[in-house]
Design a protein around this motif. Structure first.
Motif, short mmCIF file in Angstrom:
data_model
loop_
_atom_site.label_atom_id
_atom_site.label_comp_id
_atom_site.label_asym_id
_atom_site.label_seq_id
_atom_site.Cartn_x
_atom_site.Cartn_y
_atom_site.Cartn_z
N ASN A 72 0.81 -1.22 0.00
CA ASN A 72 0.00 0.00 0.00
C ASN A 72 0.83 1.27 0.00
O ASN A 72 0.35 2.33 -0.36
CB ASN A 72 -0.93 0.00 1.22
N SER A 73 2.07 1.16 0.44
CA SER A 73 2.89 2.36 0.50
C SER A 73 3.46 2.73 -0.86
O SER A 73 4.02 3.79 -1.04
CB SER A 73 4.06 2.15 1.48
N HIS A 80 5.37 -8.28 5.05
CA HIS A 80 5.51 -8.02 6.48
C HIS A 80 5.59 -9.28 7.30
O HIS A 80 4.81 -10.19 7.15
CB HIS A 80 4.32 -7.20 6.98
N ALA A 81 6.56 -9.29 8.20
CA ALA A 81 6.52 -10.29 9.25
C ALA A 81 5.35 -9.90 10.14
O ALA A 81 5.10 -8.73 10.35
CB ALA A 81 7.81 -10.24 10.04
N ALA A 82 4.63 -10.87 10.61
CA ALA A 82 3.44 -10.56 11.38
C ALA A 82 3.29 -11.54 12.52
O ALA A 82 3.92 -12.59 12.53
CB ALA A 82 2.20 -10.61 10.48
N THR A 83 2.46 -11.20 13.45
CA THR A 83 2.24 -12.09 14.57
C THR A 83 1.17 -13.10 14.24
O THR A 83 0.19 -12.81 13.58
CB THR A 83 1.81 -11.29 15.80
N GLN A 367 7.35 4.22 6.48
CA GLN A 367 6.06 3.65 6.12
C GLN A 367 5.95 2.18 6.48
O GLN A 367 4.89 1.71 6.89
CB GLN A 367 5.80 3.87 4.63
N GLN A 368 7.05 1.44 6.34
CA GLN A 368 6.98 0.01 6.65
C GLN A 368 6.88 -0.24 8.15
O GLN A 368 6.35 -1.28 8.57
CB GLN A 368 8.20 -0.72 6.09
#
Length: 498
Positions: A72-73, A80-83, A367-368
């Motif tokens: 989106n940026s 993205h690493a995510a939980t 942004q990230q």
């Protein structure tokens, strides 16, 4: 045999007993494999490029651009690493652990362990899909292990280990609560200790500096953080939950288990810090900066993407799991990246490209690292990061200031005698040269792209309009030459599309 767990439930038939005691081979393993949990932190694809992780590369150094999907940026890059769900809280793993106990499979294994520890542990680990862990304990290194199991990747080993450890801890706690105060309590604890200690050997195979060939510090950081989440959960896991007192022998074994888990947790914590130092050293010595900043047109550098990915992983552990001990590492790594970019940008001989590189990379970082919940707000109320405001002024000075000076100098003191037509020609020539040079430079962020175009327009085009108002005699020349302020402004609207 006294002290053993009964394998026969009241009212059951012999056939029921046989099925409960001897389920088919791999009866639970398929269910375990289907659980999509990786300890809490989802692996990003960035570690697979340029030797930071596995040998599969999604980056083309020939083109100087990445092949990641756009986010989106507006930047290509970070997945993205995510939980995700913590393994010990995963409902599917909890249900599998309970089913093993309901089927009395776990009780049978504990009983067999009393007579034949190696055989029982081998059968148990095979069902948990981690029989290869016992090979490491017997002296087989991770590299040899991977060579012998070509169908399994490094990531696969880590995820299988996490699922297995979760089921061991969950099932041992469940069984422990069922047997508190009974003679079988110590047997359950002994089996749990043997299982967990055997599993912890894999930690040493991961934390050692010499990673298996094809696995760089990115892969190791991902593994370390995921395993850290899992072991931290296990070390703080409550074995109690019953008002019945725990026998001293059982409590002593539980204390040994917790002590071993805490020691491995500390070991992983230290390895996380040392891995980040290893990454910094690599970044300092990595020699692609000078060549790839121009080749990539000042875009977001793959090294930037990689370190941001590391920061996102660490930040996820800090924010979602409250690992305050990693907070200092998070801030240090973010500050280091910004300093690294400034120092490496000096290697670029083209000063315009240098500041474009700094703008793209600093905005990418900002942004990230924004919270997902703030992305929509950022897009609607976007402002340059503090350091980028300085960079955009520097970019203008080295790129466009001299274009504007061609007409502004003609109105200064003794320079009035300069021919206005000559000043206009120099201005248009300089404008055309910079425009053609930079037209295909890329600014991936739509917000930053608009900001840069606006800055150039407000300063250059506004100055050009003022100049023409002061020299109306040049109006015909401008009209016939297709170089009116509106036309130049329209040209600037095509900058930085790549």
């Amino acid at each position: 045999m006294a002290g053993r767990l009964s394998t026969i439930s009241e009212g059951s038939t012999d056939l029921d007993d046989f099925t409960a005691a001897y389920p088919p081979c791999d009866f639970y393993r398929g269910s375990i494999r289907r659980v999509a949990v990786s300890g809490g932190l989802i692996r990003s694809t960035l570690f697979s490029q340029y030797g930071y992780g596995s040998t599969v590369s999604s980056y083309s150094s020939q083109s100087g651009a990445s092949s990641y999907p756009s986010n989106n940026s507006g930047y290509s890059g970070l997945a993205h690493a995510a939980t995700g769900a913590r393994a010990l809280c995963d409902l599917e793993l909890r249900e599998i652990a309970r089913r093993m106990i309901r089927d009395r499979y776990t009780q049978r294994i504990v009983q067999e362990f009393e007579d034949a520890p190696s055989d029982a542990l081998g059968r148990w680990f095979s069902e948990l899909d981690v029989d290869w862990v016992l090979q490491i304990r017997e002296g087989c290194g991770l590299r040899e292990l991977e060579a012998g199991r070509s169908e399994s990747s490094f990531q696969d080993f880590v995820e299988r280990w996490i699922r297995a450890l979760a089921i061991i801890v969950l099932s041992m706690r469940e069984l422990h609560l069922m047997t508190i105060g009974e003679p079988t309590s110590a047997a359950t604890a002994r089996f749990g200790k043997a299982s967990i200690l055997a599993m912890l050997v894999f930690v040493d195979a991961i934390v050692i500096p010499a990673a298996p060939k094809g696995h760089g510090p990115g892969d190791r950081l991902w593994a370390l953080l995921n395993m850290y989440v899992c072991i931290s959960d296990a070390s703080s896991f409550k074995w109690s939950g019953s008002r019945r007192p725990i026998p001293l022998e059982t409590q002593s074994i539980i204390d040994e288990i917790n002590g071993s888990l805490s020691a491995e947790e500390n070991k992983l914590n230290g390895a996380i810090f040392s891995t980040m130092e290893e990454i910094k050293t690599f970044m300092e010595e990595e020699d692609s900066w000078a060549a790839e900043i121009p080749r990539g047109g000042g875009e977001v550098h793959r090294n930037t993407q990689f370190i941001v990915d590391c920061v996102v992983l660490i930040r996820s552990a800090v924010l979602n799991y409250h690992f305050e001990n990693l907070r200092a590492l998070l801030h240090d790594t973010t500050d280091y990246l910004k300093d690294l970019l400034w120092r490496k940008s000096k290697l670029c001989s083209d000063q315009s490209l240098r500041y474009l590189f700094l703008l793209n990379n600093s905005c990418f970082i900002t942004q990230q690292l924004e919270s997902t919940k703030l992305i929509a707000w950022v897009q609607n109320h976007w402002e340059l990061p503090p350091e980028s405001k300085k960079y955009i002024d520097c970019y203008f000075e080295v790129s466009w200031a001299h274009v504007l000076s061609c007409i502004s100098e003609s109105n200064l003191g003794p320079l009035r005698r300069w021919n206005n037509g000559s000043s206009l020609a120099r201005f248009l020539s300089a404008f055309d040269r910079i425009y053609k040079l930079q037209k295909f430079w890329k600014v991936p962020s739509p917000e930053l792209r608009r900001m840069m175009r606006k800055t150039i327009t407000e300063r250059v085009i506004a100055g050009y309009r003022e100049y023409l108002e002061e020299h109306p005699e040049l109006e015909k020349r401008i009209i016939f030459g297709n170089t009116t302020p509106d036309e130049l402004e329209e040209m600037l609207g095509e900058l930085f599309e790549g």
